[in-house]
Design an enzyme around this catalytic site. Structure first.
Site, short mmCIF file in Angstrom:
data_model
loop_
_atom_site.label_atom_id
_atom_site.label_comp_id
_atom_site.label_asym_id
_atom_site.label_seq_id
_atom_site.Cartn_x
_atom_site.Cartn_y
_atom_site.Cartn_z
N CYS A 6 0.87 -1.17 0.00
CA CYS A 6 0.00 0.00 0.00
C CYS A 6 0.91 1.23 0.00
O CYS A 6 2.11 1.13 0.19
CB CYS A 6 -0.86 0.00 1.25
SG CYS A 6 -1.89 -1.46 1.40
N ARG A 51 3.11 1.78 -7.24
CA ARG A 51 3.21 0.65 -6.29
C ARG A 51 2.04 -0.32 -6.49
O ARG A 51 2.07 -1.42 -5.95
CB ARG A 51 3.22 1.16 -4.85
CG ARG A 51 4.43 2.02 -4.53
CD ARG A 51 4.21 2.81 -3.27
NE ARG A 51 4.18 1.95 -2.09
CZ ARG A 51 5.25 1.64 -1.36
NH1 ARG A 51 6.41 2.12 -1.73
NH2 ARG A 51 5.18 0.86 -0.33
N TRP A 88 -3.56 -2.04 -1.52
CA TRP A 88 -3.46 -3.29 -2.30
C TRP A 88 -3.96 -4.36 -1.34
O TRP A 88 -3.31 -4.65 -0.33
CB TRP A 88 -2.02 -3.54 -2.71
CG TRP A 88 -1.85 -4.70 -3.63
CD1 TRP A 88 -2.02 -4.69 -4.99
CD2 TRP A 88 -1.51 -6.04 -3.28
NE1 TRP A 88 -1.77 -5.94 -5.51
CE2 TRP A 88 -1.47 -6.80 -4.48
CE3 TRP A 88 -1.23 -6.68 -2.09
CZ2 TRP A 88 -1.16 -8.14 -4.51
CZ3 TRP A 88 -0.92 -8.04 -2.13
CH2 TRP A 88 -0.89 -8.75 -3.31
N ASN A 148 0.19 0.51 6.05
CA ASN A 148 0.77 -0.38 5.05
C ASN A 148 1.44 -1.52 5.81
O ASN A 148 2.25 -1.27 6.70
CB ASN A 148 1.80 0.36 4.18
CG ASN A 148 2.50 -0.59 3.21
OD1 ASN A 148 1.96 -1.61 2.83
ND2 ASN A 148 3.73 -0.26 2.85
N GLY A 149 1.08 -2.77 5.50
CA GLY A 149 1.68 -3.93 6.17
C GLY A 149 0.58 -4.89 6.61
O GLY A 149 -0.54 -4.85 6.10
N GLU A 193 12.01 -16.25 -16.79
CA GLU A 193 11.64 -14.83 -16.83
C GLU A 193 10.64 -14.57 -17.95
O GLU A 193 9.66 -13.84 -17.78
CB GLU A 193 12.90 -13.98 -17.00
CG GLU A 193 12.69 -12.53 -17.35
CD GLU A 193 11.88 -11.72 -16.34
OE1 GLU A 193 11.58 -12.26 -15.24
OE2 GLU A 193 11.52 -10.58 -16.65
N LYS A 218 6.93 -12.99 -17.49
CA LYS A 218 6.50 -11.78 -18.22
C LYS A 218 5.17 -12.03 -18.92
O LYS A 218 4.24 -11.22 -18.84
CB LYS A 218 7.57 -11.37 -19.23
CG LYS A 218 8.77 -10.68 -18.61
CD LYS A 218 8.42 -9.26 -18.27
CE LYS A 218 9.07 -8.64 -17.09
NZ LYS A 218 9.20 -9.34 -15.87
N GLU A 267 2.28 -12.57 -16.22
CA GLU A 267 1.92 -11.42 -15.36
C GLU A 267 1.35 -10.26 -16.18
O GLU A 267 0.66 -9.41 -15.64
CB GLU A 267 3.11 -10.95 -14.54
CG GLU A 267 4.24 -10.30 -15.30
CD GLU A 267 5.31 -9.73 -14.38
OE1 GLU A 267 5.01 -9.41 -13.21
OE2 GLU A 267 6.46 -9.60 -14.82
N HIS A 304 11.70 -35.40 -19.05
CA HIS A 304 11.44 -36.04 -17.74
C HIS A 304 10.02 -35.74 -17.25
O HIS A 304 9.78 -35.71 -16.05
CB HIS A 304 12.48 -35.56 -16.72
CG HIS A 304 13.88 -35.94 -17.08
ND1 HIS A 304 14.36 -37.22 -16.98
CD2 HIS A 304 14.88 -35.19 -17.62
CE1 HIS A 304 15.61 -37.27 -17.39
NE2 HIS A 304 15.95 -36.05 -17.79
N LYS A 339 4.00 -3.03 -7.59
CA LYS A 339 5.39 -2.85 -8.02
C LYS A 339 6.36 -3.26 -6.92
O LYS A 339 7.40 -3.82 -7.19
CB LYS A 339 5.66 -1.39 -8.39
CG LYS A 339 7.05 -1.14 -8.96
CD LYS A 339 7.33 -1.97 -10.19
CE LYS A 339 8.72 -1.74 -10.74
NZ LYS A 339 9.05 -2.68 -11.85
C1 AGP Z 1 8.66 -8.76 -12.14
O1 AGP Z 1 8.16 -8.40 -13.43
C2 AGP Z 1 7.57 -8.72 -11.09
N1 AGP Z 1 7.01 -7.43 -11.03
C3 AGP Z 1 8.04 -9.27 -9.76
O2 AGP Z 1 8.35 -10.64 -9.95
C4 AGP Z 1 9.27 -8.58 -9.11
O3 AGP Z 1 10.43 -8.90 -9.83
C5 AGP Z 1 9.42 -9.13 -7.68
O4 AGP Z 1 8.27 -8.77 -6.95
C6 AGP Z 1 10.68 -8.61 -6.97
O5 AGP Z 1 10.62 -7.22 -6.86
P1 AGP Z 1 11.97 -6.44 -6.40
O6 AGP Z 1 13.00 -6.71 -7.46
O7 AGP Z 1 11.56 -5.01 -6.33
O8 AGP Z 1 12.37 -7.02 -5.08
#
Ligand code: AGP
Length: 606
Positions: free
Chosen positions: A2, A27, A74, A99-100, A479, A483, A486, A502, A601
């Site tokens: 948040c 965020r 969030w 936040n938390g 990765e 991508k 997500e 396997h 984020k």
């Molecule tokens: C990556 O596209 C994602 N947004 C997510 O996996 C991100 O890499 C992960 O949350 C780690 O974030 P950070 O690098 O800010 O720690």
């Protein structure tokens, strides 16, 4: 993840609070709210959805006063709804933003309801409002109330509370979740990070864990958990750009894909000494003393760590353990074989990674923070920082930060190899020269958007996709799958090419998209055989490779090529088409590219 902001002592502060919330928009959130204190009353607006919905509400029902709080939520506890949005109010007298996660919120709620408190939300955070109300009703001062509430709660928090009868005053507290306090001329501010305050002040105090503070227009009093006044350093933060704009691109992600040559160049500059030689923040003798590395990260940053393991072990012959940050400290790891821990985090705020780094530090490992946000919590708590210089990354899907992380990590691996006597200074300089060529090579791959667009279109209808890579390209396959899923919400899974036979090869059916990463390296032949096995069963091979390897595969349905590259650097270069493919597929599908559903984020909860 948040975002919280607050202002005390600034005329017509609601616009300022909204502006600060906009700076926290990256965020990620699903609702937002503002409360303004005026003439002994607390006036609040809350809205579900984008911040523009709250702005619209504020236009229709303006709130005016010189102190207030704002929040972007969030959801963790309690669904996405107006009543679960922050701020939360108790007894029409106290408001809080948080936040938390308050981990003992259930027991507290039962206790408070037993004392006659009535709750209006499903959130864990609301207990804070009732705890502050009870403290004030019992005649405690602001400082005593702060100490009392801190003593009652368990979990992670960055919180702020205001009371209708105490004008121009707020109580804040933090544990693990970030909180910055800004000092202005006759006004004071708070924000989840310094970016939220960048248009208001550059004088910032970062509270430490279990600090709380009483904030008034004329200044801040900070206390430790025992209630002892403490001095926290005032840091002058860099004049940030504030609200970063898209620079003419359709999305921040598209802009950030295009910023990668600069991100890599700037990161390289941070790893190059005055004499133009490769140089890391660690002294050569410190590098030579490293005899084992634990890499701690989440998501995309974890895949950067996995790439780095190939580089470090093959070049420097130093053992590397790549740990998923959220798993690390709970499995009671054996740390004796390692001398340092590298926490990799774009935001520098991922709580999983922060807590894992703290655990490693407590176990005696030297901690290095590889972060993109100066002044972030991981940057401030690590023994040493190895920065990426990608600039603010706003798109939730990490792109330029990832290739910047790879740039820093390959540079670190080469410097470590030389310090360990595994390669000569001449070989170190030779590889460093090749790394210097990355920005222009990555720049040349940015022309692939048109080549990839038809592929992206064909992917939009896919129900699933596989990504395959072997050796150092295996983490790039992971990765790529991340991508795609997500951003476009299409299920995708990455595999080590050699692992397909396997079990996963059972997934192959006619027309299944298989994105294959291939480089002209030692395992190219084996990787090609693995792809042949997938093609033979009907898989649609989408080959992403370098020019000189394109002819290796004559059974691919589509081939995307990047310039020929040193096998060591192939993971950096081959990542770019993978990013473009995910971006264009999401764009074709019409998903929210910069803020995909359910994502934020920086994930500041465990
Ligand atoms: C990556 O596209 C994602 N947004 C997510 O996996 C991100 O890499 C992960 O949350 C780690 O974030 P950070 O690098 O800010 O720690």
């Amino acid at each position: 993840m948040c975002g919280i902001v607050g202002v005390v002592g600034l005329e017509a502060c609601s616009e300022t609070i909204l502006d600060s919330l906009k700076r926290l928009e990256y965020r990620g959130y699903d609702s937002s709210g503002i409360v303004i204190q005026s003439d002994g009353a607390l006036q609040m607006n809350r809205a579900v959805g984008k911040l523009r919905n709250l702005s619209e509400m504020m236009r229709e029902a303006p709130l005016d006063g010189q102190s207030g709080l704002g929040h972007t939520r969030w959801a963790t506890h309690g669904g996405v709804s107006e009543r679960n949005a922050h701020p939360h109010m108790a007894g029409d007298k106290v408001v809080i933003v948080h936040n938390g996660i308050i981990e003992n919120h259930v027991a507290l709620r039962v206790e408070l309801e037993g004392k006659g408190h009535s709750f209006s939300s499903e959130t864990d955070s609301e207990v804070l409002a009732h705890l502050f109300l009870e403290a004030f009703d019992n005649g405690l001062s602001a400082q005593q109330a702060g100490k009392e509430v801190m003593a009652r709660i368990e979990g992670t928090f960055a919180l702020a509370a205001m009371h209708a009868d105490h004008p121009d005053m707020m109580i804040v507290a933090r544990n693990a979740s970030p909180l910055a306090v800004g000092l202005g001329e006759g006004a004071s501010f708070i924000g989840s990070d310094a970016v939220a305050l960048s248009h208001l002040t550059r004088d910032v105090i970062y509270l430490k864990d279990n600090d709380y503070a009483v904030i008034r227009p004329e200044g801040v009093e900070v206390f430790d958990a025992e209630g002892t006044p403490v001095n926290r350093e005032v840091v002058i933060v860099a004049a940030s750009q504030g609200v970063v704009d898209k620079g003419g691109y359709r999305h921040f992600m598209e802009k950030e894909i295009h910023e990668q040559p600069d991100a890599i160049a700037h990161t390289l500059a941070a790893m190059t000494g005055p004499e133009g030689k490769l140089s890391t923040p660690l002294a050569r003798e410190d590098l030579a003393a490293i005899d084992g590395i634990v890499m701690l990260a989440a998501g995309t940053s974890h895949y950067a760590a996995m790439v780095a393991r190939y580089w470090i072990e093959s070049l420097a012959r130093v053992p590397v353990s790549c740990e998923i940050a959220s798993e690390y400290r709970y499995r009671n790891p054996v740390t004796g074989a390692f001398s340092c821990a590298v926490a990799i985090s774009q935001s520098g705020e991922s709580l999983d990674t922060l807590m894992a780094m703290r655990h490693a530090g407590e176990a005696g490992l030297r901690t290095i923070g590889l972060v993109n946000v100066p002044g972030s919590t991981i940057a401030r708590e690590a023994d040493m920082v190895m920065p990426t210089r990608a600039g603010p990354e706003i798109g939730v899907a990490s792109t330029k930060a990832f290739t910047a992380q790879l740039t820093a990590l390959v540079s670190f691996a080469v410097a470590l190899a030389e310090a360990k006597g595994q390669i000569s200074v001449a070989r170190r300089d030779e590889i460093h020269a090749a790394i210097q060529g990355l920005p222009s090579m990555v720049g040349r791959t940015l022309g692939l958007f048109d080549d990839i667009r038809p592929l992206a279109h064909s992917l939009t209808a896919a129900r699933s996709a596989l990504y395959l890579g072997r050796d150092v390209l295996f983490p790039v396959a992971l990765e790529g799958a991340l991508k795609l899923k997500e951003l476009s919400y299409i299920h995708a899974e990455g595999f080590a090419s050699g692992e397909m036979k396997h079990g996963p090869i059972a997934l192959i059916e006619e027309g299944l998209p298989v994105v294959a990463l291939l480089a002209a390296d030692e395992v190219m032949g084996k990787a090609a055989s693995n792809l042949q096995e997938a093609a033979a069963r009907g898989g649609r091979i989408i080959l992403i490779t370098e020019e000189r390897a394109a002819s290796t595969i004559d059974f691919a349905e589509s081939v995307i090529t990047v310039p020929n590259v040193d096998p060591l650097l192939a993971p950096v270069l081959l990542t770019v088409p993978v990013q473009i493919l995910a971006y264009l597929t999401a764009f074709e599908k019409g998903t929210d590219v910069d803020q995909p559903r359910n994502l934020a984020k920086s994930v500041t909860v465990e």
